[in-house]
Scaffold this motif. Structure first.
Motif, short mmCIF file in Angstrom:
data_model
loop_
_atom_site.label_atom_id
_atom_site.label_comp_id
_atom_site.label_asym_id
_atom_site.label_seq_id
_atom_site.Cartn_x
_atom_site.Cartn_y
_atom_site.Cartn_z
N CYS A 40 49.28 -22.51 9.06
CA CYS A 40 48.09 -23.08 8.82
C CYS A 40 46.96 -22.63 9.43
CB CYS A 40 48.31 -24.16 9.07
SG CYS A 40 46.44 -24.88 8.52
N HIS A 42 44.20 -23.90 10.68
CA HIS A 42 43.54 -24.77 11.56
C HIS A 42 44.66 -25.73 13.19
CE1 HIS A 42 41.86 -26.62 7.70
NE2 HIS A 42 41.42 -25.72 7.98
N ARG A 43 45.44 -25.20 13.51
CA ARG A 43 46.04 -25.25 14.60
C ARG A 43 46.28 -26.47 15.22
NH1 ARG A 43 45.83 -19.20 15.58
NH2 ARG A 43 47.09 -20.26 17.77
N CYS A 44 46.13 -27.47 14.94
CA CYS A 44 46.38 -28.99 15.29
C CYS A 44 47.88 -28.90 15.74
CB CYS A 44 46.81 -29.88 13.88
SG CYS A 44 45.05 -29.11 12.46
N TYR A 46 49.29 -31.52 16.58
CA TYR A 46 49.67 -32.46 16.66
C TYR A 46 50.63 -32.00 14.87
CZ TYR A 46 46.02 -33.42 14.13
OH TYR A 46 45.60 -32.83 13.15
N CYS A 47 50.62 -31.30 14.65
CA CYS A 47 51.12 -30.84 13.46
C CYS A 47 52.92 -31.03 13.03
CB CYS A 47 50.84 -28.97 13.00
SG CYS A 47 51.10 -28.89 11.11
N PHE A 57 53.80 -19.89 13.57
CA PHE A 57 52.91 -20.52 12.40
C PHE A 57 51.23 -20.65 12.36
CE2 PHE A 57 51.31 -24.85 10.89
CZ PHE A 57 51.37 -24.97 9.55
N TYR A 58 51.04 -21.13 13.59
CA TYR A 58 49.84 -20.68 13.27
C TYR A 58 48.63 -19.53 13.46
CZ TYR A 58 50.31 -25.15 15.71
OH TYR A 58 50.56 -26.79 16.03
N ALA A 90 52.74 -28.63 3.32
CA ALA A 90 53.25 -28.00 4.96
C ALA A 90 52.19 -27.03 5.28
CB ALA A 90 54.31 -27.40 4.96
N THR A 91 51.03 -27.21 4.86
CA THR A 91 49.82 -26.06 4.85
C THR A 91 48.88 -26.52 5.00
OG1 THR A 91 49.41 -23.83 5.11
CG2 THR A 91 50.02 -24.69 3.11
N ASP A 92 47.30 -25.94 5.41
CA ASP A 92 46.09 -26.22 4.13
C ASP A 92 45.94 -25.37 3.47
OD1 ASP A 92 43.38 -27.39 3.53
OD2 ASP A 92 43.04 -28.69 5.97
N LYS A 123 41.55 -30.76 5.45
CA LYS A 123 40.46 -31.05 6.65
C LYS A 123 39.68 -29.73 6.24
CE LYS A 123 43.90 -32.26 8.86
NZ LYS A 123 44.71 -32.35 10.37
#
Ligand code: SF4
Length: 315
Positions: A40, A42-44, A46-47, A57-58, A90-92, A123
């Motif tokens: 993803c 979006h690199r949150c 808290y993911c 992942f990011y 598990a992704t956006d 988001k």
């Protein structure tokens, strides 16, 4: 530790999957999800999804290039779909790769063609491209917008790949005014970072002003990798002084925070969630989700009492 936070452009590769519709258990009920991408943008910080796919992942997004073909075959074969489909767990599904590849759009078209209800969690503002598509199916879909803060300085640090809050609320307004079922999910609320009354009230003000009817919220759960990123965030925000308080409300010691998620203590949770509920009441926002009556070509009634609901997906 700050590598997740660097706002670099991820590598995009293609991947051919063997299946797309995935069963998963949601509090003992059967849910169905599709994830058109792996990883993803979006690199949150808290993911919760990073654990399965980290460390890339990011930084490395896999586009499931045959997703629409897989979904078509799976829907054609399925005699019944026993619950609405969640896009995605598990992704956006509306991250930047979607602009170029349109995998989510193709999957949504197929769900509509086969009369399958769906929920989308996002988001992103990229979903606006598909406004007309979702609008034409507005009785049978639900869009949940994950909003953690309207403070764009904090937002840049905790979820650096996401758009700013004004642009998100512009898109939300268009969907809500267009008659698409919309909810705001304030999740995760991050203790000492996004839990101020001011921040929560501001999100709810925006929600009410932009026509959103439903709200939900949840407090951050901590896992060892998430805790490392949260500490980085606290340092970046010059809030090192609350690390001890974090450790207290999550009852953290070096040995207890491993693979499993830690919940915040009950008192903290009760106070914050109660605040959100009260502020929702003041603005005539419903702190719940409706039980939608789905129109479907599939038999959703078979396991009705066991069928997953929107609330199950997000709680
Ligand atoms: S948008 Fe969702 S999946 Fe993507 S990084 Fe953020 S929390 Fe994780």
């Amino acid at each position: 530790m700050g590598s997740w936070y660097k706002r670099s452009t991820p590598i995009i590769s293609f991947k051919e999957g063997k299946s797309l519709l995935r069963n998963f258990l949601v509090y003992g009920k059967k849910g169905l999800t599709i994830n058109p991408y792996q990883g993803c943008h979006h690199r949150c910080g808290y993911c919760y999804a990073t654990y399965q796919w980290s460390p890339e992942f990011y930084d490395h997004i896999y586009t499931k290039i045959n997703a629409a073909n897989l979904l078509y075959n799976e829907l054609k074969k399925a005699k019944k779909i026993s619950c609405p489909v969640m896009i995605s767990s598990a992704t956006d599904a509306y991250q930047p790769a979607e602009i170029k590849y349109g995998i989510t759009r193709e999957c949504v078209k197929l769900l509509q063609k086969f009369g399958v209800p769906y929920y989308i969690f996002t988001k992103s503002t990229i979903i606006e491209r598909d406004f007309e598509l979702h609008k034409q199916y507005s009785n049978n879909c639900f869009i949940v917008w994950s909003i953690t803060t309207c403070d764009d300085i904090v937002k840049r640090i905790i979820e650096p790949g996401t758009p700013n809050s004004n642009s998100i609320f512009k898109v939300i307004k268009r969907f809500a005014k267009g008659g698409v079922n919309c909810a705001i999910n304030i999740d995760p609320i991050m203790p000492f970072i996004t839990d101020s009354k001011y921040n929560l009230e501001k999100i709810l003000d925006y929600a009410a002003a932009n026509g959103v009817g439903y709200v939900s919220s949840g407090i951050l759960r901590l896992r060892s990798d998430i805790w490392k990123r949260v500490q980085f965030i606290l340092h970046t925000l010059h809030k090192e002084d609350v690390i001890k308080q974090y450790m207290q409300i999550y009852n953290i010691n070096d040995f207890t925070i491993t693979k499993n998620s830690l919940l915040v203590d009950n008192e903290y949770s009760y106070n914050i969630l109660d605040l959100v509920k009260n502020e929702c009441r003041k603005r005539s926002l419903q702190y719940r989700f409706p039980n939608l009556i789905y129109k479907t070509n599939h038999d959703l009634t078979n396991e009705n009492s066991r069928a997953v609901t929107l609330l199950d997906y997000i709680k």
